[in-house]
Structure formats: structure tokens, C-alpha cells
Design a protein around this motif. Structure first.
Motif, short mmCIF file in Angstrom:
data_model
loop_
_atom_site.label_atom_id
_atom_site.label_comp_id
_atom_site.label_asym_id
_atom_site.label_seq_id
_atom_site.Cartn_x
_atom_site.Cartn_y
_atom_site.Cartn_z
N GLY A 115 0.73 -1.19 -0.16
CA GLY A 115 -0.15 -0.14 0.22
C GLY A 115 0.86 1.25 -0.05
N GLY A 116 2.21 1.13 0.11
CA GLY A 116 3.11 2.37 -0.04
C GLY A 116 4.05 2.15 -0.98
N THR A 117 5.17 2.98 -0.56
CA THR A 117 6.39 2.90 -1.63
C THR A 117 7.44 2.11 -1.09
OG1 THR A 117 7.01 5.18 -0.72
CG2 THR A 117 5.79 4.99 -2.71
N GLY A 118 7.43 1.49 0.11
CA GLY A 118 8.35 0.72 0.79
C GLY A 118 8.81 -0.40 -0.28
N ARG A 119 10.23 -0.38 -0.54
CA ARG A 119 10.89 -1.48 -1.17
C ARG A 119 11.23 -2.98 -0.58
NH1 ARG A 119 15.29 1.31 -4.27
NH2 ARG A 119 14.22 3.47 -3.62
N GLY A 120 11.46 -3.85 -0.94
CA GLY A 120 11.69 -5.19 -0.47
C GLY A 120 13.37 -4.89 -0.49
N THR A 121 14.10 -5.25 0.71
CA THR A 121 15.40 -5.21 0.93
C THR A 121 15.99 -6.63 1.53
OG1 THR A 121 15.11 -4.11 3.04
CG2 THR A 121 15.54 -2.53 1.09
N GLY A 122 17.07 -6.98 0.69
CA GLY A 122 17.69 -8.11 1.28
C GLY A 122 17.07 -9.39 1.08
N THR A 136 15.48 -13.02 -4.17
CA THR A 136 14.89 -11.96 -4.59
C THR A 136 14.33 -10.84 -3.74
OG1 THR A 136 14.00 -13.33 -6.51
CG2 THR A 136 12.96 -11.23 -6.33
N ALA A 137 14.72 -9.59 -3.93
CA ALA A 137 14.11 -8.50 -3.19
C ALA A 137 13.30 -7.79 -4.21
CB ALA A 137 15.31 -7.40 -2.89
N HIS A 138 11.96 -7.81 -4.20
CA HIS A 138 10.95 -7.25 -4.88
C HIS A 138 10.65 -5.85 -4.67
CE1 HIS A 138 9.64 -11.14 -6.33
NE2 HIS A 138 9.85 -11.77 -5.22
N ALA A 139 10.11 -5.25 -5.54
CA ALA A 139 9.74 -3.81 -5.68
C ALA A 139 8.34 -3.59 -4.66
CB ALA A 139 9.39 -3.15 -7.07
N ALA A 140 8.25 -2.41 -4.51
CA ALA A 140 6.85 -2.16 -3.54
C ALA A 140 5.75 -2.20 -4.90
CB ALA A 140 6.81 -0.38 -3.19
N LEU A 141 4.65 -2.61 -4.23
CA LEU A 141 3.54 -3.45 -5.09
C LEU A 141 2.87 -2.06 -5.65
CD1 LEU A 141 2.43 -6.16 -3.25
CD2 LEU A 141 3.69 -6.25 -5.32
N SER A 142 2.93 -0.75 -5.32
CA SER A 142 1.96 0.31 -5.76
C SER A 142 2.84 1.24 -6.59
CB SER A 142 1.70 1.18 -4.39
OG SER A 142 2.67 1.71 -3.70
N ALA A 143 2.29 1.87 -7.47
CA ALA A 143 2.91 2.70 -8.54
C ALA A 143 3.74 3.67 -8.03
CB ALA A 143 1.66 3.47 -9.49
N SER A 153 6.94 0.94 -11.22
CA SER A 153 8.26 1.31 -10.20
C SER A 153 8.62 2.67 -10.58
CB SER A 153 9.22 0.40 -9.99
OG SER A 153 8.54 -0.81 -9.47
N ALA A 154 8.98 3.59 -9.79
CA ALA A 154 9.72 4.67 -9.99
C ALA A 154 11.19 4.86 -10.18
CB ALA A 154 9.23 5.82 -8.97
N TYR A 155 11.48 3.42 -9.36
CA TYR A 155 13.01 3.52 -9.18
C TYR A 155 13.15 1.73 -9.87
CZ TYR A 155 12.67 7.62 -6.62
OH TYR A 155 12.67 8.86 -6.35
N GLY A 156 14.36 1.57 -10.36
CA GLY A 156 14.52 0.18 -10.75
C GLY A 156 15.15 -0.60 -9.63
N GLY A 157 15.54 -1.83 -9.83
CA GLY A 157 16.26 -2.56 -8.89
C GLY A 157 17.62 -2.38 -8.47
N GLU A 158 18.10 -2.20 -7.42
CA GLU A 158 19.47 -2.09 -7.24
C GLU A 158 20.53 -3.32 -6.38
OE1 GLU A 158 20.12 2.33 -5.79
OE2 GLU A 158 18.16 2.03 -5.44
#
Length: 141
Positions: A21-28, A49-56, A95-100
Motif C-alpha cells: 500500500g505504500g512505496t516501501g521496497r523489498g530489501t535483502g 529476490t528483493a521485490h519492488a513495492a507493489l504500488s505505483a 516502479s519509480a526506481y529500478g532494482g539495485e
């Protein structure tokens, strides 16, 4: 800060999912270290896999295998004879930002790696947002 030691340990098929529901990304995808110490000997970190946040507009995943970030204390890791393979820092189409850091992501941290391999890791960007990906093997700043 916490200190953790792993010897002859496999981290296989783990996932860190970004918020729905927010912009928090998956880390680690396998291990997330914030302001702590990690010591790994003869470990394998693969297919995580570290996944992106599920919201735009959310951020892409960071550290498909390992994520080390500084909080009030410096994060540190020492890897000996480890294999970091086939991990993914993922982004979603909006996603506004790609994976890192497909294999490893470091921010304000220290990494010592000896006889350690990083191979076949991936950081994925997103379209149509045109958010690029950074560091298939490792990203740091």
C-alpha cells in the motif's frame, strides 16, 4: 548493534516483498543488515529476490542476495569463500526506481570479501517508467 556468524550455510529461494500500500521496497532477499555485523564463511546465497513495492511510484528491490545499510551505526560484512549467485533485485512496471544490487547492495557500509564469487545476479529496471537498474552484481553508494 547485532553480530551474526554463519558457517557452511545456504540461503536459497528467499524473498523480501515491498509494501502493498505504500512505496516501501523489498530489501535483502536473503539477508538484510542495518547497522550491524555479518560474518559468513563458506556460505551460498542463491536464487533470492528483493521485490519492488507493489504500488505505483514505489522503489525497486535492493540487494537481491544481501542488503547492508547504515543506520545510526555502520553496517559491516565479511565474506570468506562464499558464492552469491542468481539473485534478483526486481522492479515492477510502475516502479519509480529500478532494482539495485542484484547480488549485494551497500549503502554507507563496509564489505570485506575474500575468495568470494558474484555471478549471474540481476538488477531489473521498469518500463514504461524508464527506471533504470543499477549493479547486477553489486551496487554501492
Amino acid at each position: 548493534p547485532a553480530t551474526c556468524h554463519f558457517i557452511d550455510t545456504d540461503f536459497l529461494g528467499n524473498e523480501a516483498q515491498g509494501s502493498s500500500g505504500g512505496t516501501g521496497r523489498g530489501t535483502g532477499g536473503a539477508v538484510n543488515i542495518q547497522g550491524s555485523e555479518l560474518h559468513m564463511l563458506r556460505c551460498r546465497v542463491f536464487n533470492n529476490t528483493a521485490h519492488a513495492a507493489l504500488s505505483a511510484g514505489g522503489g525497486g528491490g535492493r540487494g537481491g542476495g544481501l542488503n547492508l545499510v547504515q543506520d545510526d551505526t555502520l553496517a559491516q560484512a565479511t565474506l570468506h569463500d562464499c558464492h552469491i549467485n542468481n539473485n534478483i533485485a526486481n522492479a515492477l512496471p510502475l516502479s519509480a526506481y529500478g532494482g539495485e544490487g542484484g547480488g549485494i547492495f551497500l549503502q554507507g557500509s563496509i564489505l570485506h570479501a575474500y575468495n568470494t564469487s558474484l555471478s549471474s545476479n540481476e538488477a531489473r529496471g521498469s518500463a514504461p517508467q524508464d527506471a533504470g537498474a543499477f549493479g547486477g552484481g553489486m551496487s554501492m553508494y
